[in-house]
Every structure is written in C-alpha cells, then in structure tokens.
Design a protein around this motif. Sequence first.
Motif, PDB file in Angstrom:
ATOM      1  N   PRO A  42     -12.683  -1.069 -15.209  1.00  0.00           N
ATOM      2  CA  PRO A  42     -12.788  -0.691 -16.793  1.00  0.00           C
ATOM      3  C   PRO A  42     -13.711   0.581 -16.762  1.00  0.00           C
ATOM      4  N   GLY A  43     -13.426   1.441 -17.595  1.00  0.00           N
ATOM      5  CA  GLY A  43     -13.858   2.648 -17.784  1.00  0.00           C
ATOM      6  C   GLY A  43     -13.451   3.757 -16.816  1.00  0.00           C
ATOM      7  N   GLY A  44     -12.531   3.447 -15.882  1.00  0.00           N
ATOM      8  CA  GLY A  44     -12.334   4.460 -14.751  1.00  0.00           C
ATOM      9  C   GLY A  44     -11.294   5.368 -15.325  1.00  0.00           C
ATOM     10  N   SER A  45     -10.567   6.226 -14.378  1.00  0.00           N
ATOM     11  CA  SER A  45      -9.719   7.222 -14.834  1.00  0.00           C
ATOM     12  C   SER A  45      -8.423   7.042 -13.645  1.00  0.00           C
ATOM     13  N   ARG A  47      -7.845   8.891 -25.396  1.00  0.00           N
ATOM     14  CA  ARG A  47      -8.346   8.709 -23.717  1.00  0.00           C
ATOM     15  C   ARG A  47      -7.225   9.041 -22.957  1.00  0.00           C
ATOM     16  N   PHE A  48      -6.063   9.189 -23.469  1.00  0.00           N
ATOM     17  CA  PHE A  48      -4.955   9.542 -22.741  1.00  0.00           C
ATOM     18  C   PHE A  48      -4.334  11.105 -23.014  1.00  0.00           C
ATOM     19  N   THR A  49      -3.920  11.821 -21.850  1.00  0.00           N
ATOM     20  CA  THR A  49      -3.358  13.127 -22.260  1.00  0.00           C
ATOM     21  C   THR A  49      -2.468  13.351 -21.326  1.00  0.00           C
ATOM     22  N   ILE A  50      -1.143  13.620 -22.280  1.00  0.00           N
ATOM     23  CA  ILE A  50       0.260  13.925 -21.393  1.00  0.00           C
ATOM     24  C   ILE A  50       0.285  15.652 -21.439  1.00  0.00           C
ATOM     25  N   ASN A  98       8.512  21.131 -12.428  1.00  0.00           N
ATOM     26  CA  ASN A  98       9.459  19.936 -12.860  1.00  0.00           C
ATOM     27  C   ASN A  98       8.640  18.719 -12.711  1.00  0.00           C
ATOM     28  N   THR A  99       7.661  18.534 -13.391  1.00  0.00           N
ATOM     29  CA  THR A  99       6.536  17.501 -13.223  1.00  0.00           C
ATOM     30  C   THR A  99       5.948  17.127 -14.701  1.00  0.00           C
ATOM     31  N   VAL A 100       5.693  15.922 -14.851  1.00  0.00           N
ATOM     32  CA  VAL A 100       4.967  15.549 -15.875  1.00  0.00           C
ATOM     33  C   VAL A 100       3.910  14.697 -15.600  1.00  0.00           C
ATOM     34  N   TYR A 101       2.644  14.944 -16.385  1.00  0.00           N
ATOM     35  CA  TYR A 101       1.436  14.100 -15.881  1.00  0.00           C
ATOM     36  C   TYR A 101       0.949  13.198 -16.969  1.00  0.00           C
ATOM     37  N   LEU A 102       0.146  12.198 -16.692  1.00  0.00           N
ATOM     38  CA  LEU A 102      -0.400  11.432 -17.787  1.00  0.00           C
ATOM     39  C   LEU A 102      -1.976  11.268 -17.053  1.00  0.00           C
ATOM     40  N   GLN A 103      -3.069  11.728 -17.718  1.00  0.00           N
ATOM     41  CA  GLN A 103      -4.220  11.614 -17.520  1.00  0.00           C
ATOM     42  C   GLN A 103      -4.901  10.399 -18.299  1.00  0.00           C
ATOM     43  N   GLN A 156      11.274   4.616 -11.660  1.00  0.00           N
ATOM     44  CA  GLN A 156      11.184   3.289 -11.091  1.00  0.00           C
ATOM     45  C   GLN A 156       9.925   2.341 -11.524  1.00  0.00           C
ATOM     46  N   GLY A 157       8.996   3.343 -12.000  1.00  0.00           N
ATOM     47  CA  GLY A 157       7.769   2.598 -12.457  1.00  0.00           C
ATOM     48  C   GLY A 157       6.507   2.805 -11.645  1.00  0.00           C
ATOM     49  N   THR A 158       5.394   2.743 -11.861  1.00  0.00           N
ATOM     50  CA  THR A 158       4.189   2.670 -10.863  1.00  0.00           C
ATOM     51  C   THR A 158       3.198   1.748 -11.630  1.00  0.00           C
ATOM     52  N   GLN A 159       2.773   1.010 -10.626  1.00  0.00           N
ATOM     53  CA  GLN A 159       1.715  -0.197 -11.359  1.00  0.00           C
ATOM     54  C   GLN A 159       0.433   0.470 -11.804  1.00  0.00           C
ATOM     55  N   VAL A 160      -0.202  -0.019 -12.978  1.00  0.00           N
ATOM     56  CA  VAL A 160      -1.627   0.535 -13.225  1.00  0.00           C
ATOM     57  C   VAL A 160      -2.113  -0.840 -13.415  1.00  0.00           C
ATOM     58  N   THR A 161      -3.323  -1.222 -12.783  1.00  0.00           N
ATOM     59  CA  THR A 161      -4.133  -2.638 -12.956  1.00  0.00           C
ATOM     60  C   THR A 161      -5.481  -2.179 -13.209  1.00  0.00           C
ATOM     61  N   VAL A 162      -6.250  -2.502 -14.379  1.00  0.00           N
ATOM     62  CA  VAL A 162      -7.471  -2.256 -14.844  1.00  0.00           C
ATOM     63  C   VAL A 162      -8.254  -3.329 -14.658  1.00  0.00           C
TER      64      VAL A 162
END
Length: 119
Positions: free
Chosen positions: A14-17, A67-70, A77-82, A111-117
Amino acid sequence: QVQLVESGGGLVQPGGSLRLSCATSGFTFRDFAMSWYRQAPGKERELVATVSGGGGSTRYADSVKGRFTISRDNAKNTVYLQMNSLKPEDTAVYYCNARNVYYSTYNYWGQGTQVTVSS
C-alpha cells in the motif's frame, strides 16, 4: 493479427507505485481510443481510465483520480497506466482495451495483468 499485450503488474505494498504497459499491433493505433479496465474477484469489470487517439483527452474513474495517469506513445503503439498511492482496493486484473473512434464495433482486449496491493 490484432494483439494487445499487458505487462508491469505484480505485488506492491500500500502506498506504492506500478506502471502498466500495453503493447499493441495489428491495427492503426492512432485511430483507437485506449482504455484500462479492471476486474476484482466477484465484481464486474470497471473502466479505470481512457485516453483519446491523439492523446490530448483523458478521463478517469473517480476512485483513481489524482493517483493514476494514463498516457500513450503513438510512435510505439503502446499505452501506459502509471499507478501511484496504491490501495488494497486497487487489487484486480487490469485489462487493456482498444476501441475504434469511428467504428466502435472494432473493440479489442488484452489478456490482463494481475495487480495485487498488500502488505
């Protein structure tokens, strides 16, 4: 062949990036609005953020504003989510989506990527 490949997920305290990336191929990237969605266990998939084809317009879910920036790089040809100041409730599978700005029926998913906080 259309491909959207997410990367950058993982376990963070928690609190990380984290920074998610979605590398695409097989379509004219600039003609597609790009979005990040997420789906937590037992919940419906929800829209997190969207960026227009040219990158000049963005929208965010209220839960991630500030908190998030797209962003996108049309040359790559790439999109990001900070994702900053992550919370346990951000835990989900994050999906990249491409939707044609002229013909919305052209709609592609990664296909998705897992984010666990978690601590």
